[in-house]
Design a protein around this motif. Structure first.
Motif, PDB file in Angstrom:
ATOM      1  N   LEU A  37       6.587  66.862  15.849  1.00  0.00           N
ATOM      2  CA  LEU A  37       7.391  65.770  15.699  1.00  0.00           C
ATOM      3  C   LEU A  37       6.903  64.709  16.525  1.00  0.00           C
ATOM      4  O   LEU A  37       6.411  64.794  17.514  1.00  0.00           O
ATOM      5  CB  LEU A  37       8.950  65.953  16.377  1.00  0.00           C
ATOM      6  CG  LEU A  37       9.595  66.951  15.647  1.00  0.00           C
ATOM      7  CD1 LEU A  37      10.940  67.314  16.470  1.00  0.00           C
ATOM      8  CD2 LEU A  37      10.115  66.800  14.140  1.00  0.00           C
ATOM      9  N   THR A  55      15.229  67.049  12.922  1.00  0.00           N
ATOM     10  CA  THR A  55      14.773  65.738  12.134  1.00  0.00           C
ATOM     11  C   THR A  55      15.772  64.942  12.094  1.00  0.00           C
ATOM     12  O   THR A  55      15.704  63.671  12.019  1.00  0.00           O
ATOM     13  CB  THR A  55      14.105  66.110  10.927  1.00  0.00           C
ATOM     14  OG1 THR A  55      14.778  67.080  10.134  1.00  0.00           O
ATOM     15  CG2 THR A  55      12.548  66.768  11.097  1.00  0.00           C
ATOM     16  N   SER A  85       7.816  63.924  10.952  1.00  0.00           N
ATOM     17  CA  SER A  85       7.661  65.397  11.313  1.00  0.00           C
ATOM     18  C   SER A  85       6.872  66.084  10.373  1.00  0.00           C
ATOM     19  O   SER A  85       6.754  65.656   9.086  1.00  0.00           O
ATOM     20  CB  SER A  85       9.365  65.878  11.029  1.00  0.00           C
ATOM     21  OG  SER A  85       9.702  65.843   9.768  1.00  0.00           O
TER      22      SER A  85
END
Ligand code: ZN
Ligand code: ZN
Ligand code: FE
Length: 751
Positions: free
Chosen positions: A16, A68, A80
């Motif tokens: 991420l 997410t 991501s």
């Protein structure tokens, strides 16, 4: 059913990027993995947050969705990446130590105002942090101001010198605790402390007695005094050698703000948000506040406490409003170190309240206002920097040096535009040093090695000189108003072309004149000047900006005719000076040609008799805006002449304006008619440009659009005329935003 679980077991690695460090992401991932019975690990790397999880396929799927789509409140997942891995049969989940990856970088969180949980810890007599001014957790506290390098871990912050006590360490290591991996975690036993005897009671007593205090905060020192104490406010203004620029206030709570200001829902959200900026609010009629706080202004800049120290200064104190102005002398950068404070603020403060947590990065308070329910940043600093903006595509690494006044610079990395915090007016050595310090730091934190440098065309801007002195890098000169419009476009993710209305005090024009009332058709690759204010002569260089009557004289000379000179404006200035300046204009001595909108405001403010000399940039324009009467529909005539670029001719307006004033029409009515005229001039010029180009998107940028009367009338007028109006929100419309435009333009030209 062991067979089924083996078949449906899956392992993924997820990476991420965005604001994913220092915001409680690892404990969030850890707890989520436990809940879903997943094995694996999570770690911070200088490239972002990396996690591997394995377990039941459905659980892995739920995990990916949660990280997410529902990340922790302060996090922002920008990208991501998920890849399938071989199943290892790992059952347990762990948090691994941080990793530095060469050349990679992660985004850094800005400083965050004290959260509600920490506030109640500090206020609770049974809590071990009762009354502790440096309380924080993963949801709040210092970040950008204390980070020396990435990955963001305690040894790389100014907290490195404080060793956590057993109790703090236990919190820090417990994934279920709010302080799990909170790098600045501290308590009265082990953390930073105020450096004074009996500091808080003494500070409250002294403030209540009308003293001026230098208080070390999050991004620098503040100078503080009781805002309701006329004497104290007057003394502060005198000692700080600060013109008439408004002082910012800090209020105990929202109720104290509502007592003196009109507060909308959007304002309330901005005030109480995690960035905790100064919000500019309309002052309530009859609000009992000394005039010296914001002379001649109908608005007040006010904020809520944003550190535990601030909350404690108000706890049980008799005052509910404090002046909280940057700890500096006139236009120098905000003071951050204890020694610097003792040296520079000795003549200003009666008493010092320092502490022993070092501030690594100077960061001023940010200033916002709300318009159409949206927060609009005017000064972008604490709580906003160093958040990045998405350029929509990866670009080469660049440095854009910004302008001269309200300087902020911009670096690019990948798709990110990293706009620095507000640096200030690059007019003295100290501010230039602050510029260089911040540049070095942001280059290091974001691992940027610029391949090219963008700068303003003004040859005398220190930022331009700085750019041109960097050896062996390609340089891209960018016209000031093109940069304003590109900044507005980049912030809003626009491509192609737009009509750009760039109104401000001054910017170096491609023809060497001083521009500032500009209508462009612009894209990143270039611009065409389609219309501009008719040039008027302006005599006296920098002095002309400090003395609005010189702008008036320029307009009157342009008007011609003896009658014009008999106006009130010049009656307030010694005759001899008027004669000298008039001669300068006629002979072209130390005289420039300008299409500046700021100077038009100056001229009108002078002619209606509001102001002949200013002590800070924009003062006359602000007073003219404040004076404007409501409910006036009339406007003045003006012309749009020539066949490209068109010239907006305000002589018909000036003629009427002079006779109105002479005939006793109030400054308030004249100001309202003048504002209405500008609105119509903008709308009509945009209609004509649309007629020739078919463009119906209008970007409004430049310092003039900080004028709320203008903005709030021109926006609906343009919409009614069928335009899509594009405004700034995250980036200031003033010169604090131009570096973003310079970067976007340079990126396009280097493509
Ligand atoms: Zn907290
Ligand atoms: Zn401790
Ligand atoms: Fe500008």
């Amino acid at each position: 059913m062991p067979l089924r679980s083996t078949v449906l077991r899956r392992r993924v690695r997820i990476r991420l990027r965005g604001i994913v460090q220092g915001v409680g992401f690892r404990p969030f991932v850890h707890n989520l993995a436990k809940e879903l019975k997943l094995g694996g690990y999570v770690l911070n790397s200088s490239a972002g947050l990396v996690a591997e999880v394995e377990g039941d396929t459905d659980a892995v799927e739920r995990f990916i969705r949660a990280v997410t789509e529902q990340p922790p409140p302060l996090a922002w997942v920008q990208e991501s990446e998920c890849s399938e891995m071989d199943v290892l049969g790992e059952e347990s989940f762990a948090i691994h130590p941080s990793e530095a990856v060469t050349g990679e970088f992660a985004l850094i969180s800005p400083d965050i105002a004290t959260c509600a949980d920490c506030r109640s810890d500090v206020a609770d007599p049974s809590n071990r942090r009762f009354g502790y001014p440096f309380t924080n957790c993963t949801n709040c506290g210092p970040r950008y101001t204390i980070i020396l390098d990435i990955p963001y871990d305690r040894p790389k912050t100014t907290m490195a010198g404080f060793t956590m006590c057993a109790a703090c360490r236990a919190e820090y290591q417990d994934p279920r605790n709010r302080r799990f991996h909170a790098q600045p975690n501290a308590c009265p036993q082990c953390g930073p402390s105020l450096l004074a005897s009996d500091p808080l009671p003494q500070a409250r007593r002294r403030l209540a007695a009308g003293e001026i205090l230098a208080i070390k905060g999050l991004g620098g020192f503040h100078l503080a005094c009781d805002a309701r104490n006329r004497d104290a406010v007057g003394r502060l203004r005198e000692r700080k050698r600060r013109s008439d620029k408004p002082f910012a206030l800090m209020a105990r709570d929202l109720a104290a703000i509502e007592e003196v200001c009109e507060v909308s829902d959007a304002d309330r959200a901005a005030l109480a948000g995690p960035s905790s900026p100064i919000v500019i609010l309309p002052r309530k009629a009859g609000a009992a506040l000394p005039e010296a706080i914001a002379p001649g202004n109908r608005t007040i800049g006010i904020m809520l406490p944003y550190t535990p120290l601030h909350h404690l200064l108000f706890a049980g104190a008799p005052y509910a409003l404090l002046v909280m102005t940057s700890g500096n002398l006139s236009e120098e950068p905000i003071v951050v170190s204890n020694r610097e404070a003792q040296q520079r603020l000795a003549g200003v403060a009666d008493w010092f309240l320092p502490h022993n947590r070092d501030i690594f990065m100077r960061v001023d308070d940010s200033v916002v206002r709300t318009f159409e329910g949206t927060e609009r940043v005017m000064r972008r600093s604490r709580g906003y920097a160093p958040l990045t903006m998405d350029l929509g595509r990866a670009v080469p690494e660049l440095l854009a040096c910004g302008g001269e006044l309200k300087n902020a610079f911009c670096l690019t990395k990948g798709r990110h535009a990293i706009l620095s915090q507000h640096i200030g007016d690059l007019e003295n050595y100290e501010t230039l040093v602050f510029f260089e310090e911040t540049l070095a730091n942001l280059k290091k934190l974001f691992r940027v090695e610029p391949r090219a440098v963008a700068y303003d065309l003004h040859p005398l801007y220190l930022s331009s000189k700085y750019a041109l002195e960097i050896p062996s890098l390609p340089k891209v000169g960018v016209q000031h108003h093109h940069a304003h419009i590109a900044s507005c476009m980049a912030e809003n993710g626009l491509n192609g072309q737009a009509i750009g209305v760039a109104f401000d005090g001054s910017g170096y024009g491609s023809d060497g004149a001083v521009w500032g009332g500009e209508f462009l058709v612009a894209g990143y690759a270039g611009f065409e000047r389609r219309a501009h204010f008719r040039y008027v002569p302006l005599a006296g260089g920098d002095t002309a900006v400090r003395e609005p009557w010189r702008s008036a004289l320029g307009y009157l000379v342009d008007l011609g005719g003896a009658g014009a000179f008999a106006c009130q404006a010049l009656a307030n200035v010694p005759e001899e000076r008027v004669r000298v300046v008039r001669r300068m204009i006629e002979k072209g001595v130390n005289t420039v040609r300008t299409s500046s909108c700021g100077r038009l405001f100056d001229a009108v403010a002078s002619i209606v008799g509001l102001r002949q000399a200013v002590t800070f940039e924009g003062q006359a324009a602000i007073e003219l805006e404040m004076a404007a009467q409501d409910g006036v529909a009339e406007r003045y005539p003006f012309g749009i002449d020539g066949d490209g670029p068109w010239e907006l001719d305000f002589r018909p307006m000036m003629e009427r304006l002079v006779s109105d004033t002479a005939g006793g029409v109030t400054a308030g009515a004249v100001s309202a008619r003048f504002h209405n005229t500008l609105v119509e001039a903008i709308a009509e010029t945009c209609r004509r440009i649309r007629g020739e180009t078919g463009l119906d998107r209008v970007c409004l940028s430049g310092g003039t659009f900080q004028n709320m009367r203008l903005l709030s009338t021109v926006t609906p007028a343009l919409r009614t005329a069928g335009f899509e109006v594009v405004l700034h929100a995250k980036v200031p419309p003033n010169d604090g935003g131009i570096a973003l435009g310079q970067a976007a333009i340079a990126a396009e030209l280097l493509k």
